[in-house]
Design an enzyme around this catalytic site. Sequence first.
Site, PDB file in Angstrom:
ATOM      1  CD  GLU A  11      -2.624   1.355   2.547  1.00 60.14           C
ATOM      2  OE1 GLU A  11      -3.648   0.669   2.668  1.00 60.14           O
ATOM      3  OE2 GLU A  11      -2.221   2.151   3.420  1.00 60.14           O
ATOM      4  CB  ALA A  45     -12.413   9.695   4.122  1.00 58.54           C
ATOM      5  CB  ALA A 118     -17.713  -0.328   2.616  1.00 58.92           C
TER       6      ALA A 118
END
Length: 290
Positions: A11, A45, A118
């Site tokens: 990541e 976000a 989600a």
Amino acid sequence: MSISNPRISFELFPPKTEAGYKKLAETTEQLARYNPDFFSVTCGAGGQATKVKTVELVDRLITQRYAVTPHISSINATRSSINKLLEYYRELNIKQLVIIRGDLLEKGRKTTSDFNYAHELVSYIRQTTGNLFKIIVAAYPEFHPEAGNATSDLFNFKQKINAGADAAITQYFYNSDSYYRFLESCQQYNINVPIIPGVMPISSYGKLKRFSTICQAEIPQWLDKRLLAYHDDPVSFKAFSIDVVSKLCTELLALGAPKLHFYTLNLMDSVQCILKNIDEHKQVYEALVY
Ligand code: FAD
């Protein structure tokens, strides 16, 4: 499961400056030598600006011909913004996405989003694009901090799989029992997708404490106190933390982890040492088992 040559992925997060991008290009070049399945790219976000940064890093990695898995957060996402993003990723020939809700800015605050959770976004992507993308979602062996209890969190996790997720990557943890128990629960709930452990190398005590406070990942007391004891001795701190995370990875592979996903924080040093150690542990493990 393969303890020999485990499959791995890394990541990354979008740097803020051009200097950060330059450094990241060197890091990805080094990490690419381990032949990862993909580099995933986190998304903020928050507002549009943070989402643009994700797309910018995705673009750059694609230009370098890496396999890329962008994260998409449902916070502040509308059907229309998701349609545009999916179309863009389709044009880039992106094959896989990590779909997450994102952290709420304030506990309990509603977001301006067409998707509350989600699983709603996973469902929408399946409805609109069929099987064009493989979808990975988040899993929590120590349970998500907002969940009322373990059972409801597992139920909510299963909703994401039922909505069409193909695999899950876990929040990081330092206690392999939590992963093992989570796998057991998944079996009981008839959840049959690969559950990939998310592994967080420890580069700094302060950062680890900060992240763990936000996501409520447990730092076991034995680990916390030892890390603190090495606080003024960076060489021993690094050696100890690499040893702990390497052993955790070896245990996870032995428990049946399908692969390992590293939260690199855009750093390669610890990850490289951990991968080397896993290779050495693997030889000891195989000598014991066979
Ligand atoms: P959800 O699956 O929607 O769950 C959130 C909470 O709501 C849980 O407590 C769940 O039990 C509950 N819930 C779910 N459905 C329902 C329902 N129908 N009714 C009531 N409650 C429900 N954050 C970022 O900002 N950017 C990233 O790029 C990012 N990448 C991540 C990658 C991984 C692999 C992981 C593990 C986490 C990542 N996160 C990222 C953090 C993540 O956004 C937060 O943990 C967030 O708080 C929850 O996201 P989620 O997708 O798990 O949410």
